[in-house]
Design a protein around this motif. Structure first.
Motif, PDB file in Angstrom:
ATOM      1  N   VAL A 296       0.546  -1.092  -0.146  1.00 43.05           N
ATOM      2  CA  VAL A 296      -0.342  -0.014   0.519  1.00 43.05           C
ATOM      3  C   VAL A 296       1.033   1.371  -0.071  1.00 43.05           C
ATOM      4  O   VAL A 296       1.795   1.611   1.152  1.00 43.05           O
ATOM      5  CB  VAL A 296      -0.964  -0.039   1.428  1.00 43.05           C
ATOM      6  CG1 VAL A 296      -1.928   1.210   0.970  1.00 43.05           C
ATOM      7  CG2 VAL A 296      -1.718  -0.448   1.622  1.00 43.05           C
ATOM      8  N   THR A 297       0.712   2.337  -1.259  1.00 43.59           N
ATOM      9  CA  THR A 297       1.423   3.296  -1.443  1.00 43.59           C
ATOM     10  C   THR A 297       0.290   4.748  -0.997  1.00 43.59           C
ATOM     11  O   THR A 297      -0.290   4.865  -2.070  1.00 43.59           O
ATOM     12  CB  THR A 297       2.152   3.801  -2.366  1.00 43.59           C
ATOM     13  OG1 THR A 297       3.294   2.086  -2.128  1.00 43.59           O
ATOM     14  CG2 THR A 297       3.433   4.785  -2.584  1.00 43.59           C
ATOM     15  N   ASP A 298       0.973   5.352  -0.242  1.00 41.04           N
ATOM     16  CA  ASP A 298      -0.558   6.648   0.100  1.00 41.04           C
ATOM     17  C   ASP A 298       0.892   7.613  -1.221  1.00 41.04           C
ATOM     18  O   ASP A 298       1.723   8.081  -0.767  1.00 41.04           O
ATOM     19  CB  ASP A 298      -0.305   7.737   1.500  1.00 41.04           C
ATOM     20  CG  ASP A 298      -1.286   8.378   1.392  1.00 41.04           C
ATOM     21  OD1 ASP A 298      -2.071   8.680   0.020  1.00 41.04           O
ATOM     22  OD2 ASP A 298      -1.853   8.633   2.899  1.00 41.04           O
ATOM     23  N   VAL A 299      -0.060   7.937  -2.245  1.00 41.16           N
ATOM     24  CA  VAL A 299       0.887   8.726  -2.769  1.00 41.16           C
ATOM     25  C   VAL A 299       0.580  10.253  -2.978  1.00 41.16           C
ATOM     26  O   VAL A 299       1.508  10.747  -3.676  1.00 41.16           O
ATOM     27  CB  VAL A 299       0.073   8.476  -4.629  1.00 41.16           C
ATOM     28  CG1 VAL A 299       0.630   9.450  -5.908  1.00 41.16           C
ATOM     29  CG2 VAL A 299      -0.087   7.084  -5.251  1.00 41.16           C
ATOM     30  N   VAL A 300      -0.579  10.596  -1.816  1.00 40.39           N
ATOM     31  CA  VAL A 300      -0.334  12.057  -2.011  1.00 40.39           C
ATOM     32  C   VAL A 300      -1.093  11.813  -0.120  1.00 40.39           C
ATOM     33  O   VAL A 300      -2.711  11.588  -0.401  1.00 40.39           O
ATOM     34  CB  VAL A 300      -1.959  12.662  -2.957  1.00 40.39           C
ATOM     35  CG1 VAL A 300      -1.878  14.284  -2.146  1.00 40.39           C
ATOM     36  CG2 VAL A 300      -1.400  12.461  -4.129  1.00 40.39           C
ATOM     37  N   PRO A 301       0.016  11.761   0.648  1.00 42.38           N
ATOM     38  CA  PRO A 301      -0.884  11.626   1.628  1.00 42.38           C
ATOM     39  C   PRO A 301      -1.011  13.367   2.496  1.00 42.38           C
ATOM     40  O   PRO A 301      -0.901  14.279   2.340  1.00 42.38           O
ATOM     41  CB  PRO A 301       0.791  11.225   2.502  1.00 42.38           C
ATOM     42  CG  PRO A 301       1.631  11.479   2.140  1.00 42.38           C
ATOM     43  CD  PRO A 301       1.149  11.812   0.172  1.00 42.38           C
ATOM     44  N   LEU A 302      -1.802  12.828   3.437  1.00 42.07           N
ATOM     45  CA  LEU A 302      -2.567  14.485   4.123  1.00 42.07           C
ATOM     46  C   LEU A 302      -1.240  14.275   5.153  1.00 42.07           C
ATOM     47  O   LEU A 302       0.298  13.190   5.555  1.00 42.07           O
ATOM     48  CB  LEU A 302      -3.742  13.525   5.240  1.00 42.07           C
ATOM     49  CG  LEU A 302      -4.830  13.172   4.897  1.00 42.07           C
ATOM     50  CD1 LEU A 302      -5.171  13.073   5.688  1.00 42.07           C
ATOM     51  CD2 LEU A 302      -5.022  14.985   4.607  1.00 42.07           C
TER      52      LEU A 302
END
Length: 331
Positions: free
Chosen positions: A132-138
């Motif tokens: 799982v990769t968060d491309v545009v994280p908070l």
């Protein structure tokens, strides 16, 4: 014998007051609890990269697990999937790499959808769970996006409060309009400063984020001022109820418009709070990508507010001229 109270001093029956307040509480509960209680994915756009046969299997599996939950777009590879996420065309993506399947998310675009997609990682390959990769994280200071999710209510209250206070305390329509625009600007700067520099809920350009909030407050307050100008307190009350009971719970800021009951998410995006939330996410985290429709909606509400205020001013002028013409001439 007790004398009967004059008609103007008679109070409504207590039963009627109790029933009215019960109805108001029921409406409030439905407005705020119903969208949350019925939250589920409905045609959430995602991308899938991989062989056509594998994509078909994934699509069938998703449809079986969550009927109508996802709208799948096939892309060439991981880079194309990530680009669609950054352009806000999809919320996330599934990369069907035989060696290492991967789920791409964008928590900044919607934490609830990102969590939902992350849960799919274990279903793709039980033997080799997907990465799982968060491309545009908070932002790290607000990893759950609580500040942005809670921001819809202050925007609505700010617009309602501005219109109500100016109506009660400021005379003259033009002065009220100037006050509304001025407070929208200062309110946008202040609220953004709190959310961006103190709570760390925003990223990007401070003035751009402030402009979105200011535009939202101005759109709401000017619309309500115009309704009050034309229809009195009844117009202000109806407008405030629409913004509070529809605009706030249907904004999609706590989840995503596609997570709301069918049709209601779309309606929420046509109201200032929902449009402002989408514009804020786009401007703050995606360099403005996907914000076009939201700015059109906010601009339309701002234009509507100015038009209503203009009609109110024209009616006031006609009333004044008519009163002067009707006045008898004193010799």
């Amino acid at each position: 014998m007790t004398a009967e109270a004059p008609a103007e001093h008679r109070q409504p029956p207590l039963v009627a007051i109790v029933l009215l307040l019960t109805a108001v509480l029921t409406v409030l509960l439905i407005a705020f609890a119903w969208p949350a209680a019925r939250s589920a994915p409905r045609d959430v756009p995602i991308a899938v990269a991989g062989p056509s046969q594998a994509i078909g299997q994934v699509q069938a599996g998703l449809e079986q697990a969550m009927p109508g939950g996802f709208e799948i777009t096939q892309v060439a590879d991981r880079a194309a999937a990530a680009q669609k996420i950054e352009d806000r065309e999809v919320y996330g993506a599934i990369v069907l790499d035989p060696a290492q399947p991967e789920v791409l998310t964008a928590s900044a675009g919607g934490p609830v959808v990102a969590q939902l997609l992350a849960q799919l990682a274990t279903r793709l390959s039980p033997e080799h769970p997907a990465k799982v990769t968060d491309v545009v994280p908070l932002p790290t200071d607000d990893p759950r996006g609580a500040g942005l999710a809670a921001g819809a209510l202050p925007l609505v209250i700010g617009g309602i409060m501005t219109a109500a206070v100016l109506t009660m305390r400021v005379s003259g329509g033009s002065r009220r309009m100037i006050g509304a625009v001025g407070l929208a600007i200062t309110g946008g700067l202040a609220l953004t400063a709190v959310l961006q520099f103190w709570l760390g809920s925003f990223e990007g350009n401070y003035l751009a984020n402030s402009s979105v909030i200011a535009l939202s407050i101005a759109a709401i307050s000017l619309t309500l001022l115009g309704l009050e100008w034309l229809f009195g307190l009844a117009g202000l009350g109806v407008g405030a109820a629409v913004m509070m009971l529809l605009g706030n719970p249907l904004s999609g800021l706590t989840s995503a418009p596609e997570m709301l009951p069918d049709g209601w998410g779309t309606l929420g995006q046509l109201l200032p709070p929902g449009a402002a939330g989408t514009a804020l996410r786009s401007v703050s985290f995606f360099d403005g990508a996907g914000s076009g429709t939201a700015f059109v909606v906010l601009g339309a509400w701002l234009a509507l507010g100015l038009a209503l205020c203009g009609l109110g001013a024209m009616r006031s002028q006609r009333f004044v001229h008519g009163r002067h013409e009707a006045s008898p001439v004193t010799v």
